[in-house]
Design an enzyme around this catalytic site. Structure first.
Site, PDB file in Angstrom:
ATOM      1  CG  HIS A   1      -1.571   0.655   0.965  1.00  0.00           C
ATOM      2  ND1 HIS A   1      -2.039   1.859   2.217  1.00  0.00           N
ATOM      3  CD2 HIS A   1      -2.660   1.544  -0.137  1.00  0.00           C
ATOM      4  CE1 HIS A   1      -3.145   2.765   2.431  1.00  0.00           C
ATOM      5  NE2 HIS A   1      -3.565   2.604   1.113  1.00  0.00           N
TER       6      HIS A   1
ATOM      7  CD  GLU B   1      -2.782   1.976  -3.336  1.00  0.00           C
ATOM      8  OE1 GLU B   1      -3.255   2.827  -3.320  1.00  0.00           O
ATOM      9  OE2 GLU B   1      -1.570   2.661  -2.385  1.00  0.00           O
TER      10      GLU B   1
ATOM     11  CG  ASP C   1      -3.127   6.672  -2.774  1.00  0.00           C
ATOM     12  OD1 ASP C   1      -3.858   6.574  -3.221  1.00  0.00           O
ATOM     13  OD2 ASP C   1      -2.309   7.218  -1.885  1.00  0.00           O
TER      14      ASP C   1
ATOM     15  CG  HIS D   1      -3.780   9.212   0.849  1.00  0.00           C
ATOM     16  ND1 HIS D   1      -4.388   9.982   1.571  1.00  0.00           N
ATOM     17  CD2 HIS D   1      -3.994   8.074   0.519  1.00  0.00           C
ATOM     18  CE1 HIS D   1      -5.492   9.500   2.555  1.00  0.00           C
ATOM     19  NE2 HIS D   1      -5.256   8.061   1.225  1.00  0.00           N
TER      20      HIS D   1
ATOM     21  CD  GLU E   1      -6.479   5.886  -4.384  1.00  0.00           C
ATOM     22  OE1 GLU E   1      -5.480   5.220  -3.196  1.00  0.00           O
ATOM     23  OE2 GLU E   1      -7.429   5.847  -3.793  1.00  0.00           O
TER      24      GLU E   1
HETATM   25  O1  G3P Z   1      -6.116   2.071  -3.901  1.00  0.00           O
HETATM   26  C1  G3P Z   1      -6.728   1.520  -2.583  1.00  0.00           C
HETATM   27  C2  G3P Z   1      -6.761   2.198  -1.604  1.00  0.00           C
HETATM   28  O2  G3P Z   1      -5.235   3.011  -1.024  1.00  0.00           O
HETATM   29  C3  G3P Z   1      -8.103   3.238  -0.947  1.00  0.00           C
HETATM   30  O3  G3P Z   1      -7.563   3.717   0.043  1.00  0.00           O
HETATM   31  O4  G3P Z   1      -6.458   6.413   0.993  1.00  0.00           O
HETATM   32  O5  G3P Z   1      -5.366   4.207   1.355  1.00  0.00           O
HETATM   33  O6  G3P Z   1      -5.912   5.587  -1.184  1.00  0.00           O
HETATM   34  P1  G3P Z   1      -6.664   5.344   0.791  1.00  0.00           P
HETATM   35 MG    MG Z   2      -5.070   4.607  -2.744  1.00  0.00          MG
END
Ligand code: G3P
Ligand code: MG
Length: 245
Positions: free
Chosen positions: A12, A39, A41, A54, A114
C-alpha cells in the site's frame, strides 16, 4: 478472468508502513520484502504535473503546507517527504509519477495506480494520469491497473488511454457495481477488506471480474480473503502478508 494485471500482494502506498508512503524508497522496501506489486496515489500538482501523494494537503506527509493543487512543482518537488516517517528517511522527495513508473519498471514491480483527484480536478487528473501512464508503460510486458473512487476520473482515463485496464474503487461494493463496471469497461473492482464477505467475492468472480481489497495487514485474514477468491490484497505489511499468499 479478463486482463487482471496484478500479483497477489500489493504494498500500500509503495512500501506500506515500512517506509514513508508514496515515495521511491517505498518501492525499494517492497522489493526488499519480495513484494513485486504496489499501490500508490497520483494527484496533480499546482503545475498540473502528476505526482505521488495521498492527501489533498501537504501538511501530514511533507515539510510543506497548504493544498497540493495550489503548489507549483518548483516549491513542491523540493519538500522533504520522508522525515515525518522517521529520521532515516529524511531527504526523500515527493516523486513525479513519471519517475515512479521508471523505478517500477526497473525493479520489475507491477503497479496499481490509484487516481486520486483533488475535488474539482477529476477530469484533468484522470486524463493526465492515464496519458502519463500510457507513455511510461509503453512497450511493457505488464500494464498497470488504473483505479479510482471517482468514476469521472476513470471515464477520462478510459478516453485518454483505452488500452489500460481500469478498476472501480469502493468502500463496500455498491449494489449497482456490475452496471458501473460494465459502463466503464473496467476489468474489476477494489473494495475495503473489512466490507467484503464470501458471497460478494463469489459474485464478482462469477461474473469474471478481478477483485482486490485494501488494506489488510493480518496474514490470517489475508489467507481467508484469497480463499474467497480475492485476486490481490493491498497491505501496509508486505513483510507479513507475502507469506500468506
Ligand atoms: O487503492 C486502495 C486504497 O489505497 C484506497 O484508500 O485512502 O489508502 O488511498 P487510500
Ligand atoms: Mg490509495
Amino acid at each position: 478472468m479478463n486482463q487482471w494485471p496484478l500479483p497477489r500482494v500489493l504494498a500500500h502506498r509503495c512500501g506500506g508502513t515500512l517506509a514513508p508512503e508514496n515515495t521511491l524508497i517505498g518501492l525499494e522496501f517492497a522489493v526488499a520484502h519480495r513484494c513485486f506489486g504496489v499501490e500508490f496515489d497520483v494527484m496533480l500538482s499546482g503545475s498540473g504535473t502528476p505526482i505521488l501523494i495521498h492527501d489533498e494537503t501537504l501538511d501530514r506527509t511533507t515539510t510543506g503546507f497548504g493544498r497540493v493543487c495550489d503548489t507549483p512543482d518548483a516549491a513542491l518537488l523540493g519538500l522533504d517527504a520522508g522525515a515525518w516517517h522517521s529520521g532515516r528517511f529524511a531527504g526523500e522527495r515527493v516523486p513525479l509519477f513519471a519517475d515512479a513508473i521508471r523505478r517500477c519498471r526497473a525493479l520489475g514491480i507491477a503497479a496499481n495506480v490509484e487516481i486520486k483527484p483533488a475535488e474539482g480536478f477529476e477530469l484533468a487528473t484522470g486524463r493526465v494520469a492515464a496519458a502519463v501512464a500510457a507513455a511510461g508503460w509503453a512497450g511493457a510486458d505488464r500494464l498497470p491497473l488504473l483505479s479510482s473512487f471517482s468514476v469521472t476520473a476513470l471515464a477520462a482515463a478510459a478516453e485518454a488511454a483505452p488500452h489500460l485496464p481500469r478498476a472501480i474503487l469502493f468502500d463496500a461494493l455498491a449494489p449497482d457495481w456490475l452496471e458501473q463496471v460494465r459502463a466503464l469497461g473496467a476489468v474489476g473492482v477494489v473494495c475495503n477488506a473489512n466490507r467484503l464477505d464470501a458471497a460478494t467475492a463469489a459474485a464478482v468472480k462469477q461474473h469474471g471480474f478481478g477483485l482486490a481489497v485494501y488494506t489488510e495487514n493480518d496474514p490470517l485474514r489475508a489467507r481467508q480473503l484469497f480463499d474467497f477468491g480475492v485476486d490481490s490484497v493491498i497491505t501496509d505489511r508486505p513483510d507479513l502478508v507475502t507469506a500468506a499468499s
